[in-house]
Every structure is written in structure tokens, then in C-alpha cells.
Motif scaffolding. Structure first.
Motif, mmCIF file in Angstrom:
data_model
loop_
_atom_site.group_PDB
_atom_site.id
_atom_site.type_symbol
_atom_site.label_atom_id
_atom_site.label_comp_id
_atom_site.label_asym_id
_atom_site.label_seq_id
_atom_site.Cartn_x
_atom_site.Cartn_y
_atom_site.Cartn_z
ATOM 1 N N ARG A 175 0.830 -1.209 0.000
ATOM 2 C CA ARG A 175 0.000 0.000 0.000
ATOM 3 C C ARG A 175 0.865 1.259 0.000
ATOM 4 N N GLN A 176 2.008 1.206 0.699
ATOM 5 C CA GLN A 176 2.935 2.335 0.678
ATOM 6 C C GLN A 176 3.399 2.623 -0.748
ATOM 7 N N LEU A 177 3.693 1.573 -1.496
ATOM 8 C CA LEU A 177 4.112 1.753 -2.882
ATOM 9 C C LEU A 177 2.973 2.316 -3.729
ATOM 10 N N LEU A 178 1.758 1.807 -3.504
ATOM 11 C CA LEU A 178 0.612 2.256 -4.296
ATOM 12 C C LEU A 178 0.245 3.712 -4.015
ATOM 13 N N GLU A 179 0.609 4.186 -2.835
ATOM 14 C CA GLU A 179 0.287 5.561 -2.466
ATOM 15 C C GLU A 179 1.319 6.575 -2.945
ATOM 16 N N LEU A 180 2.395 6.096 -3.570
ATOM 17 C CA LEU A 180 3.398 7.008 -4.104
ATOM 18 C C LEU A 180 2.807 7.843 -5.235
ATOM 19 N N GLU A 181 3.349 9.026 -5.436
ATOM 20 C CA GLU A 181 2.898 9.908 -6.512
ATOM 21 C C GLU A 181 3.791 9.694 -7.738
ATOM 22 N N PRO A 182 3.278 9.034 -8.786
ATOM 23 C CA PRO A 182 4.117 8.727 -9.956
ATOM 24 C C PRO A 182 4.779 9.939 -10.589
ATOM 25 N N GLU A 183 4.072 11.062 -10.636
ATOM 26 C CA GLU A 183 4.657 12.262 -11.254
ATOM 27 C C GLU A 183 5.946 12.661 -10.539
ATOM 28 N N GLY A 184 5.884 12.704 -9.218
ATOM 29 C CA GLY A 184 7.062 13.093 -8.453
ATOM 30 C C GLY A 184 8.158 12.059 -8.524
ATOM 31 N N GLU A 185 7.793 10.770 -8.452
ATOM 32 C CA GLU A 185 8.793 9.702 -8.486
ATOM 33 C C GLU A 185 9.523 9.661 -9.819
ATOM 34 N N SER A 186 8.805 9.988 -10.898
ATOM 35 C CA SER A 186 9.418 9.917 -12.231
ATOM 36 C C SER A 186 10.486 10.970 -12.443
#
Length: 293
Positions: A264-275
């Protein structure tokens, strides 16, 4: 999207890993050892696997979803089709064939950016090469979300139906048969016969399950950018395909709860920021965004 906390009905046996200890003492003095250089993407992180048992992301997700004895995926799973197409896009990106277009001055979001063919060199995998050809030949380019839908045949435009990749699960299962992981049988279901692919090499599946379990338990690093990209993608896509539960079914309750908490921690990440972080694969995060938006 199916809830993470819904348990799968089928239990997966614990892995019993066979140790592999082969050394080559007869190598000539001048012969180079073809070890991957640091930072290179490889088809499989298990250096003990032979070339024949290295699996693609699509094959790993399908293997997690297949019932061991019955040899088919759940009839109620309507997520795995699009999940497998997402796997193809990430697999091609990890192999250096695809990338996202530049975000430009206006900083386009991940889901608005088009998929660009970086290299059209054959991958050696028929499905991947078929998808790569579609993407290379299509002008103007399409987004990640569009390609997942087009490759799945989920379009109302009859002029784009030719993009659909047909019989993907059956073709992937045949790949796994060739690699000695599955076998082929015929089963009768009252009104029709169906080709099934029961598990024949349990070690390979148990190794896969253990790899997924360890990623969120013993080897958890609490930072997606320190995780192997292929393993990170596997966790995201297995969840999107509704097969991740199968890898966690054998765990004890406290282990299961901890594993699901970290997923769930991974799913809650913000893809825009991580990219936008260093060494991130933008297309991987774009696929994640398409499934978690």
C-alpha cells in the motif's frame, strides 16, 4: 480495481529452493566472463537461472495468476489482460526500446506524454516485437494509457482494432511450456474443451513467489528507487493484474499484514514526483500512473 485486502482462494505452497553451485573450471585463460556491468538491466536477477528459465514480466505475472493444477487463470479475473499489456510496455522500456517524449516547457504530465520508439532492434520475443512494431509505425504517437487500451482491443474505433494483440495468455503460456515451466493438457468443461497449462516446474514458481515476498519483507528498503526496477514493476503490475495476493497467500497473518502494508505504501506514491527523481524510468512510472489514477 480489486481491493488489496481481498484474499485469494487458492493457496500457493512455500518455495523449496534447490541450491545451484556449478563452477566452470575449464574456462580458457583469455576468455572473458560475460557478467552484466553495474547499472545494466538484465532479463532476470537470479544469476543461478539458466537462460531458458529467465522470464519476462508478462510471463511472471501470468505464472502468478495461473492455478498450479488446473492450469488456467481465474475466470473472474478481468484485470490481467490490461495488466499484461502494461508489462509489455515496461519490458520494452527496460530493454531500451521505448521511452516517453520530452516533457517540454509546459511540463506535460506522465499520462499526457506520448510513447516514443527509442530502438526498433528485435528483442527475440514475438509478442514484444509485435507490440514494438505497432508503436514504431504509429503516427502521431499515442500515450501509455492509449497503448494499454489499443493492445488490449479496448477501443470503439474500428480503424484501430488491428492493434489488438490476440491470444496473449495462450501465447505466453506456450512460452512457459517451451521453458519447461508448464505443460499442456486438454480439459473438458461440459460444453467445450479447453487447453490448459498446469505447472510442471514448481521450483521456478516458488522462486518467483519468494522473490516477491522478500521484496516487501526481509529485503524491504523503503525506497522504490533503491529497488530493482524489474522487481518494482512486477509488484505494481501483479497488483494491477489482481494476482499479487497469490504470492502472499502462504504467509503467516503478521507477515501478510506487513507485506500488504508495504505494498500500500508503494501504491500511495505519486508517480509524477517519483518519475522526476534520479535514475527513474519515466515510462515505468507512467504505466503505474495509468493503473493507479
Amino acid at each position: 480495481m480489486t481491493s488489496l485486502v481481498q484474499r485469494s482462494s487458492g493457496l500457493v505452497q512455500r518455495r523449496t529452493e534447490a541450491s545451484r553451485n556449478a563452477t566452470d573450471k575449464d574456462r580458457p585463460d583469455g576468455e572473458e566472463d560475460h557478467e552484466p556491468r553495474r547499472g545494466e538491466e538484465t532479463d532476470d536477477d537470479d544469476t543461478g537461472d539458466s537462460k531458458e528459465t529467465r522470464l519476462t514480466l508478462m510471463e511472471e505475472v501470468l505464472l502468478l495468476g495461473l492455478k498450479d493444477r488446473e492450469g488456467y487463470t481465474s475466470f473472474w479475473n478481468d484485470c490481467i489482460s490490461s495488466g499484461l499489456r502494461g508489462c509489455m510496455l515496461i519490458e520494452l522500456a527496460l530493454r531500451g526500446r521505448l521511452q516517453l517524449e520530452a516533457c517540454g516547457m509546459r511540463r506535460k504530465g506522465l499520462l499526457a506524454r506520448k510513447v516514443i520508439c527509442k530502438s526498433d532492434a528485435p528483442t527475440g520475443d514475438v509478442l514484444l516485437d509485435e507490440a514494438l512494431k505497432h508503436i514504431k509505425d504509429t503516427q502521431p504517437p499515442e500515450t501509455v494509457q492509449s497503448w494499454i487500451e489499443l493492445l488490449s482491443g479496448e477501443t470503439w474505433n474500428p480503424l484501430k482494432l488491428h492493434y489488438q494483440l490476440r491470444n496473449v495468455r495462450e501465447r505466453l503460456a506456450k512460452n512457459l511450456v517451451e521453458k519447461g515451466v508448464l505443460t499442456t493438457e486438454k480439459q473438458n468443461f461440459l460444453l467445450f474443451d479447453m487447453t490448459t497449462h498446469p505447472l510442471t516446474n514448481n521450483n521456478i514458481k516458488q522462486r518467483l513467489i519468494k522473490k516477491v515476498q522478500e521484496a516487501v519483507l526481509e529485503k524491504w528498503v523503503n525506497d522504490p528507487h533503491r529497488m530493482d526496477k524489474r522487481l518494482l514493476a512486477l509488484i505494481f503490475l501483479a497488483h494491477s493484474s489482481d494476482v499479487l495476493e497469490n504470492a502472499f497467500a502462504p504467509l503467516l497473518d503478521d507477515q501478510y499484514d506487513l507485506a500488504m502494508k508495504r505494498v500500500r505504501q508503494l501504491l500511495e506514491l505519486e508517480p509524477e514526483g517519483e518519475s522526476m527523481k534520479a535514475n527513474a524510468n519515466e515510462l515505468l512510472w507512467s504505466v503505474v500512473a495509468a493503473f493507479t489514477k
